[in-house]
Design a protein around this motif. Structure first.
Motif, PDB file in Angstrom:
ATOM      1  N   THR A 186     -33.499  22.135  23.993  1.00 58.23           N
ATOM      2  CA  THR A 186     -33.012  20.994  23.226  1.00 58.23           C
ATOM      3  C   THR A 186     -34.065  20.586  22.216  1.00 58.23           C
ATOM      4  O   THR A 186     -35.266  20.647  22.498  1.00 58.23           O
ATOM      5  CB  THR A 186     -32.675  19.802  24.151  1.00 58.23           C
ATOM      6  OG1 THR A 186     -32.204  18.711  23.375  1.00 58.23           O
ATOM      7  CG2 THR A 186     -33.873  19.358  24.944  1.00 58.23           C
ATOM      8  N   THR A 187     -33.636  20.216  21.020  1.00 57.70           N
ATOM      9  CA  THR A 187     -34.550  19.788  19.958  1.00 57.70           C
ATOM     10  C   THR A 187     -34.758  18.279  20.050  1.00 57.70           C
ATOM     11  O   THR A 187     -33.799  17.518  19.957  1.00 57.70           O
ATOM     12  CB  THR A 187     -33.976  20.151  18.578  1.00 57.70           C
ATOM     13  OG1 THR A 187     -33.768  21.565  18.516  1.00 57.70           O
ATOM     14  CG2 THR A 187     -34.933  19.733  17.471  1.00 57.70           C
ATOM     15  N   LYS A 188     -36.010  17.873  20.255  1.00 54.98           N
ATOM     16  CA  LYS A 188     -36.332  16.461  20.396  1.00 54.98           C
ATOM     17  C   LYS A 188     -37.663  16.155  19.720  1.00 54.98           C
ATOM     18  O   LYS A 188     -38.535  17.014  19.619  1.00 54.98           O
ATOM     19  CB  LYS A 188     -36.433  16.060  21.884  1.00 54.98           C
ATOM     20  CG  LYS A 188     -35.134  16.195  22.656  1.00 54.98           C
ATOM     21  CD  LYS A 188     -34.084  15.217  22.173  1.00 54.98           C
ATOM     22  CE  LYS A 188     -32.775  15.355  22.926  1.00 54.98           C
ATOM     23  NZ  LYS A 188     -31.730  14.457  22.389  1.00 54.98           N
ATOM     24  N   THR A 189     -37.819  14.926  19.265  1.00 57.87           N
ATOM     25  CA  THR A 189     -39.108  14.480  18.755  1.00 57.87           C
ATOM     26  C   THR A 189     -40.082  14.340  19.926  1.00 57.87           C
ATOM     27  O   THR A 189     -39.690  14.394  21.097  1.00 57.87           O
ATOM     28  CB  THR A 189     -38.984  13.132  18.039  1.00 57.87           C
ATOM     29  OG1 THR A 189     -38.604  12.131  19.007  1.00 57.87           O
ATOM     30  CG2 THR A 189     -37.940  13.193  16.934  1.00 57.87           C
ATOM     31  N   TYR A 190     -41.350  14.146  19.581  1.00 61.90           N
ATOM     32  CA  TYR A 190     -42.357  13.987  20.634  1.00 61.90           C
ATOM     33  C   TYR A 190     -42.012  12.824  21.558  1.00 61.90           C
ATOM     34  O   TYR A 190     -42.022  12.956  22.782  1.00 61.90           O
ATOM     35  CB  TYR A 190     -43.729  13.772  20.001  1.00 61.90           C
ATOM     36  CG  TYR A 190     -44.832  13.529  21.006  1.00 61.90           C
ATOM     37  CD1 TYR A 190     -45.416  14.586  21.695  1.00 61.90           C
ATOM     38  CD2 TYR A 190     -45.277  12.236  21.288  1.00 61.90           C
ATOM     39  CE1 TYR A 190     -46.416  14.368  22.623  1.00 61.90           C
ATOM     40  CE2 TYR A 190     -46.281  12.002  22.201  1.00 61.90           C
ATOM     41  CZ  TYR A 190     -46.849  13.071  22.872  1.00 61.90           C
ATOM     42  OH  TYR A 190     -47.840  12.843  23.799  1.00 61.90           O
ATOM     43  N   ARG A 191     -41.688  11.683  20.981  1.00 58.58           N
ATOM     44  CA  ARG A 191     -41.410  10.508  21.808  1.00 58.58           C
ATOM     45  C   ARG A 191     -40.165  10.723  22.671  1.00 58.58           C
ATOM     46  O   ARG A 191     -40.112  10.296  23.825  1.00 58.58           O
ATOM     47  CB  ARG A 191     -41.252   9.275  20.910  1.00 58.58           C
ATOM     48  CG  ARG A 191     -42.559   8.845  20.239  1.00 58.58           C
ATOM     49  CD  ARG A 191     -42.379   7.616  19.383  1.00 58.58           C
ATOM     50  NE  ARG A 191     -43.626   7.192  18.779  1.00 58.58           N
ATOM     51  CZ  ARG A 191     -44.090   7.623  17.621  1.00 58.58           C
ATOM     52  NH1 ARG A 191     -43.378   8.501  16.934  1.00 58.58           N
ATOM     53  NH2 ARG A 191     -45.238   7.204  17.132  1.00 58.58           N
TER      54      ARG A 191
END
Length: 306
Positions: free
Chosen positions: A127-132
């Motif tokens: 899954t593509t997610k930001t760091y936070r």
């Protein structure tokens, strides 16, 4: 109520055999001991599970309901044991991984190719997610590993472990055939002439924020040129593909110059906006010993540092 696995096995065995003496023999317990266990279970479940008949015992309707649920629970426990053991052995199982947009498009595909050759029985869920967002999913136990640039040095919970693998350098980039590469020394006015792509980088800080941010790039461009960037496309999944299709600029980490693109992406040699951040993995300490997670991190570190 379902917190004693052995008691549930004894409950199911007695229900199947219908006789205390036969069930006790199969379970290697005494008849009085088995009777005490059943009495304790009836007290815990607050109802009669068995009724005595001439030849032994049989389930009450309530007992049949409890035994059905106990059988289902034991089946799920056995299944979970098998899955955990398979994962620990690196034979089978599922590894849940998130990564920041650029890493998911550039580095993770290279990691997957080698990982699946080594551990073909492991299912990968990506899954593509930001760091936070990745850290939050780790906190909730939704994923096992997050990959990408570290956005801050704030302490992590004790059950999470951050492991740097490399340092990423942030610059303005464009594909190799972009007209801006024909300019010997691009300046702020040259940068303002082209559309930009924002790949949803996880930083939109103020002017004093040390983190890289396209917002900060735009503010500095406006300050030096008196003009705003007119066209901005925002995408977390298509940004790199879009850069192949048009004269776009972007503010990205050095990982993109390692991607296998045609035409390749190149750094625009403008003397501004440079920033350096550590990058690597964040994982749950409880999963670190599993061979699949260890192997994934080893491959990622090797590729990220190439």
């Amino acid at each position: 109520m379902f917190d004693r696995r052995n008691d549930l096995i004894r409950l199911i065995t007695l229900a199947r055999e219908g006789k205390v003496n036969v069930a006790a023999e199969k379970l290697h317990v005494s008849q009085p001991g088995l009777s005490r266990i059943i009495a304790r279970l009836e007290e815990q479940f607050q109802g009669q599970l068995f009724e005595r008949i001439q030849r032994g015992v049989r389930l009450t309707p309530y007992g049949a309901f409890v035994v059905e649920r106990a059988q289902h629970l034991l089946h799920e426990l056995d299944k979970a044991d098998n899955e955990v053991n398979a994962l620990l052995g690196g034979i089978a199982g599922t590894l849940h991984v998130s990564a920041t947009p650029v890493w998911m498009q550039v580095i993770i595909p290279q990691v997957i190719a080698e990982f699946q050759r080594d551990l073909p029985g492991i299912e990968l869920v990506l899954t593509t997610k930001t760091y936070r967002e990745g850290i939050e999913m780790l906190r909730e136990g939704v994923i096992d590993l997050h990959c990408g640039v570290f956005m801050n040095d704030s302490p992590l919970p004790n059950f999470l472990s951050r492991e740097p693998a490399t340092v990423m350098h942030f610059n303005v980039v464009a594909h190799e055939r972009h007209p801006i590469h024909e300019i010997e020394r691009p300046n702020f006015h040259d940068l303002i002439e082209y559309p930009w792509i924002d790949y949803d980088f996880d930083a939109h800080g103020g002017s004093q924020d040390p983190l890289p941010s396209l917002d900060k790039v735009f503010r500095e461009l406006e300050m030096h040129t008196g003009r705003r960037v007119e066209t901005v496309l925002r995408s977390s999944t298509l940004s790199l593909a879009l850069m192949q299709a048009g004269p776009y600029l972007a503010y990205l980490c050095s990982a993109v110059t390692r991607g296998r693109y045609n035409p390749p992406l190149k750094v625009v040699p403008v003397n501004a906006f440079q920033c350096h951040l550590e990058a690597g993995t964040v994982s749950r300490r409880a999963s670190e010993a599993t061979p699949p997670l260890k192997r994934f991190k080893q491959i990622l570190t090797k590729i990220a540092t190439c």
